[in-house]
Design a protein around this motif. Structure first.
Motif, PDB file in Angstrom:
ATOM      1  N   LYS A  14      -3.492  -0.687   1.960  1.00 27.75           N
ATOM      2  CA  LYS A  14      -2.573  -2.005   0.757  1.00 27.75           C
ATOM      3  C   LYS A  14      -2.329  -2.983   1.346  1.00 27.75           C
ATOM      4  O   LYS A  14      -3.131  -3.905   0.660  1.00 27.75           O
ATOM      5  N   TYR A  15      -2.240  -3.215   2.858  1.00 27.51           N
ATOM      6  CA  TYR A  15      -1.750  -4.444   3.186  1.00 27.51           C
ATOM      7  C   TYR A  15      -3.061  -4.074   4.360  1.00 27.51           C
ATOM      8  O   TYR A  15      -2.647  -5.079   5.894  1.00 27.51           O
ATOM      9  N   ALA A  16      -4.050  -3.605   5.281  1.00 33.09           N
ATOM     10  CA  ALA A  16      -4.840  -3.284   6.126  1.00 33.09           C
ATOM     11  C   ALA A  16      -5.873  -4.644   5.877  1.00 33.09           C
ATOM     12  O   ALA A  16      -6.460  -4.687   4.717  1.00 33.09           O
ATOM     13  N   ASP A  17      -6.636  -4.842   6.937  1.00 32.93           N
ATOM     14  CA  ASP A  17      -7.657  -5.489   6.268  1.00 32.93           C
ATOM     15  C   ASP A  17      -9.122  -4.955   6.105  1.00 32.93           C
ATOM     16  O   ASP A  17      -9.892  -4.869   5.380  1.00 32.93           O
ATOM     17  N   ALA A  18      -9.194  -3.512   6.803  1.00 33.19           N
ATOM     18  CA  ALA A  18     -10.309  -1.724   6.238  1.00 33.19           C
ATOM     19  C   ALA A  18     -10.316  -1.252   5.200  1.00 33.19           C
ATOM     20  O   ALA A  18      -8.554  -1.033   5.666  1.00 33.19           O
ATOM     21  N   LYS A  20     -10.360  -6.137  -7.756  1.00 36.69           N
ATOM     22  CA  LYS A  20      -9.156  -7.004  -7.087  1.00 36.69           C
ATOM     23  C   LYS A  20      -8.094  -6.721  -7.260  1.00 36.69           C
ATOM     24  O   LYS A  20      -6.691  -6.937  -6.524  1.00 36.69           O
ATOM     25  N   ARG A  58     -15.423  -3.688  -3.911  1.00 36.97           N
ATOM     26  CA  ARG A  58     -15.149  -3.676  -2.459  1.00 36.97           C
ATOM     27  C   ARG A  58     -13.414  -3.612  -1.703  1.00 36.97           C
ATOM     28  O   ARG A  58     -13.363  -3.597  -1.051  1.00 36.97           O
ATOM     29  N   ASP A  87      -8.690   0.218  -1.564  1.00 32.82           N
ATOM     30  CA  ASP A  87      -7.994   0.807  -0.733  1.00 32.82           C
ATOM     31  C   ASP A  87      -9.402   2.038   0.172  1.00 32.82           C
ATOM     32  O   ASP A  87      -9.190   1.891   1.203  1.00 32.82           O
TER      33      ASP A  87
END
Length: 276
Positions: free
Chosen positions: A25-29, A177, A194, A197
């Protein structure tokens, strides 16, 4: 790569564990997920670097052997197991065979039962095709604030029941989102934009093999002509095999095994003596 013990008490490694997925959840991709139907499709997923898989329970043993480190979820069909005891027995069996997460479309109580037994539970929200008659048919969800809030409340109930992840199908991207930012569930987007997760698609949709794909599907290649050509070539091979066999031409000389020198004559003589 994480060192683990499986639910069957076997030492193993996994590319992702449940805390790893929650940290996304805190990742960029996002990660990706696919549904391979056979060993060849599984091998393609692994070679392509697909990080997570969802597989049929009947494929678990073979697929775990072929992809020993890939995070792998499995599921039950809605009516596959009738009672809570049946569901629990099936879920425990799947986890012992190598599953890392278990998908169920059954009630909040079933989710809570499974979670209490330390089984990572995945649920399904938004468009759940099996329940489409209740929802007014195959349609998108979360296109109004009220409907998005209804999904949010469902998320919260699943969180309270102990679910780990949710497949979110055909929910408006804007709603996805904001919902994703307000839930602890690992969201798996299938046609929900998009913001998930994990982004999930079916193999047949990705490869252009579906005759009437849903709107959320996108074909990155077109395998239908290749399948048609493979079918044509199979029929050709089978037809020629049949013709050659009927004519006593096949097996051809190159495929035949021959007796050693003089052994055929020896066999003839032995058989002749036996007839006397």
């Amino acid at each position: 790569m994480r060192n683990i013990y499986t639910y069957g008490r076997q030492p193993a490694q996994r590319n992702y564990t449940i805390p790893d997925l929650r940290a996304l959840k805190y990742a960029d991709a996002p990660l990706t997920m696919c549904f391979p139907g056979d060993a060849t499709e599984l091998a393609a997923c692994v070679e392509a670097g697909i990080e997570t898989l969802t597989v049929l329970d009947s494929n678990l043993v073979e697929f775990r052997r072929l992809a020993p480190t890939t995070f792998m979820a499995t599921s039950m069909a809605w009516g596959q197991n009738k009672t809570p005891d049946d569901i629990l027995r099936h879920a425990i069996g799947c986890m012992e065979l190598g599953a890392d997460m278990y998908l169920t479309n059954r009630s909040f109580g079933v989710v809570e039962m499974l979670a209490k037994e330390k089984i990572p539970v995945q649920v399904h929200v938004g468009l759940v095709p099996s329940f489409s008659v209740l929802g007014g048919g195959l349609r998108a969800y979360g296109r109004t604030a009220d409907e998005a809030m209804e999904i949010y409340r469902t998320f919260k109930r699943y969180e309270d029941a102990g679910a780990v992840a949710a497949e979110v199908e055909c929910v408006a991207e804007e709603a996805m989102k904001h919902l994703n930012a307000n839930t602890s569930l690992v969201t798996i987007s299938l046609g929900s934009g998009r913001a998930g997760d994990i982004i999930f698609q079916f193999m047949s949709d990705l490869c252009g093999e579906t005759e009437a794909p849903p709107k959320h599907a996108y074909a990155f290649c077109d395998l239908k002509p290749l399948h048609a050509e493979i079918y044509k070539q199979r029929v050709t091979a089978l037809t020629e095999f049949r013709k050659s066999s009927i004519r006593r031409q096949f097996p051809f000389e190159g495929q035949n095994v021959r007796m050693h020198a003089n052994e055929e004559q020896a066999l003839i003589e032995v058989l002749s003596q036996m007839k006397k």
